[in-house]
Design an enzyme around this catalytic site. Structure first.
Site, PDB file in Angstrom:
ATOM      1  N   GLY A  74      32.027  64.877  62.875  1.00  0.00           N
ATOM      2  CA  GLY A  74      31.136  64.036  62.078  1.00  0.00           C
ATOM      3  C   GLY A  74      31.603  62.604  62.045  1.00  0.00           C
ATOM      4  O   GLY A  74      32.768  62.292  62.325  1.00  0.00           O
ATOM      5  N   GLY A 102      30.931  58.825  59.740  1.00  0.00           N
ATOM      6  CA  GLY A 102      30.320  58.129  58.614  1.00  0.00           C
ATOM      7  C   GLY A 102      30.666  56.660  58.632  1.00  0.00           C
ATOM      8  O   GLY A 102      31.281  56.155  59.578  1.00  0.00           O
ATOM      9  N   GLY A 103      30.264  55.968  57.568  1.00  0.00           N
ATOM     10  CA  GLY A 103      30.508  54.532  57.511  1.00  0.00           C
ATOM     11  C   GLY A 103      31.967  54.163  57.381  1.00  0.00           C
ATOM     12  O   GLY A 103      32.365  53.054  57.740  1.00  0.00           O
ATOM     13  N   PHE A 104      32.786  55.102  56.873  1.00  0.00           N
ATOM     14  CA  PHE A 104      34.180  54.770  56.594  1.00  0.00           C
ATOM     15  C   PHE A 104      35.182  55.516  57.469  1.00  0.00           C
ATOM     16  O   PHE A 104      36.379  55.301  57.350  1.00  0.00           O
ATOM     17  CB  PHE A 104      34.500  55.058  55.120  1.00  0.00           C
ATOM     18  N   ASP A 155      31.208  64.263  45.087  1.00  0.00           N
ATOM     19  CA  ASP A 155      30.169  64.480  46.101  1.00  0.00           C
ATOM     20  C   ASP A 155      29.890  65.973  46.310  1.00  0.00           C
ATOM     21  O   ASP A 155      29.872  66.462  47.439  1.00  0.00           O
ATOM     22  CB  ASP A 155      30.577  63.825  47.419  1.00  0.00           C
TER      23      ASP A 155
END
Length: 344
Positions: free
Chosen positions: A18, A20-22, A140
């Site tokens: 995966g 993500g932005g970070f 989350d």
């Protein structure tokens, strides 16, 4: 592409899981152990050469790693095997959970039974209770971060958002301001978390929304809210035990002060509902004694014996009734003379 590369001297990347932005998440294997066990390798790239930013990232990374290591002592949370810095990037190595996440069970239009949802809530709150006892907020909780372990069917809590939290704070550092960037997912985030002030009760809200989603088959962001109270409107979509509905309502209250203060408090109420449900099931399923059915299953000698006993009891009963019917009526007893004290 880093597929095939070795990091930390131990972990060879197999493929990308995966992005993500970070950061990025990879499947890797530990080449220093027999059979090359597979691990999850998480990468955080600060994307900056600023010494201050790197120093901040290093400090945050160490802090979050300690939290994840502590939480990983619970067998329902992935164990942290290693954390290291390499070429300005930061890496976490965690246990790979074999199983599936709950997006495969909680799908649009599919309604799980009340029994299934009760036990789902129990399992989630059980592991979340441990997390809250450590003073940690997950931030989350959603179906994709809840894994059902293949070996025993238990719910595992994954992705504590350490990389997201570090990335968010690094953005704040680089911007030289303090903007509020919420960590979480729309629909599962309550108002205080969206405003950048998560509480333990924020996780309770998310668990409640997962439960309602499982019962109704409707995604949280699609559920309407009361325009006056801002409470989620959902009870008209499903008919369930009023006690469970009351618990779910309390879990998703708009004001965090009106929710359960921790996972343990909510867990106790869920346990009470399950216990009451089991008790009523046992009573309703208790077999009723049928004498004729019992007699029909006996062998012939036993049947004859029972018949003799029954005939004897009937005879005794008839004789007792007859004796009572024909016995002379008792004569009235004369009242005793009053004593001298009461004579007129």
């Amino acid at each position: 592409m880093i597929i095939g590369q070795i990091f930390g001297g131990h972990y060879r990347v197999i493929n990308l899981l995966g992005k993500g932005g970070f950061g990025e998440t990879y499947l890797a294997e530990d080449i220093h152990l027999p059979d090359y066990p597979q691990r999850v390798l998480k990468l955080l790239n600060p994307d900056s050469n600023d010494p201050f930013v790197l120093q901040t990232a290093r400090r945050l990374f160490e802090t979050e790693s300690k939290v994840l290591y502590k939480l990983g002592t619970n067998d329902r949370i992935p164990e942290l095997f290693s954390h290291f810095e390499e070429n300005g990037d930061f890496y976490l190595v965690q246990e790979l959970i074999v199983g599936h996440d709950l997006t495969q069970e909680i799908t649009p239009g599919k309604c799980l039974s009340e029994h299934e949802v009760l036990h789902l809530l129990h399992d989630i709150l059980e592991v979340l209770s441990f997390v809250h006892q450590q003073g940690v907020i997950h931030r989350d909780i959603k179906p994709s971060n809840l894994m059902r372990r293949q070996s025993d069917g238990k719910i595992m809590l994954i992705d504590f958002g350490a990389v997201k939290q570090i990335g968010t704070q690094l953005q704040n550092t680089q911007a030289s301001t303090n903007p509020t960037i919420p960590i979480g997912t729309e629909g599962y985030m309550p108002s205080e978390q969206m405003n950048g002030h998560p509480k333990l009760a924020s996780d309770i809200y998310a668990v409640g929304m997962v439960g309602i989603q499982a019962l109704t088959g409707v995604s949280p962001e699609q559920l309407p809210k009361d325009q006056n109270t801002l409470e989620v409107i959902w009870r008209n979509r499903v008919s369930i035990n009023s006690n469970l509905a009351t618990v779910l309502d309390k879990m998703i209250r708009y004001r965090y002060q009106d929710r359960y203060p921790s996972a343990e408090a909510a867990l106790q109420d869920i346990k009470g509902i399950i216990s009451a449900s089991l008790s009523s099931t046992v009573v309703s399923r208790a077999p009723k004694f049928n004498f004729l059915n019992f007699l029909s299953k006996l062998p012939l000698p036993a049947k004859l014996g029972m018949s003799v006993i029954s005939l004897g009891l009937v005879t005794i009963t008839i004789m007792a009734v007859a004796a009572n019917q024909f016995s002379p009526s008792p004569q009235p007893t004369a009242s005793p003379e009053p004593t001298e004290k009461w004579k007129w």
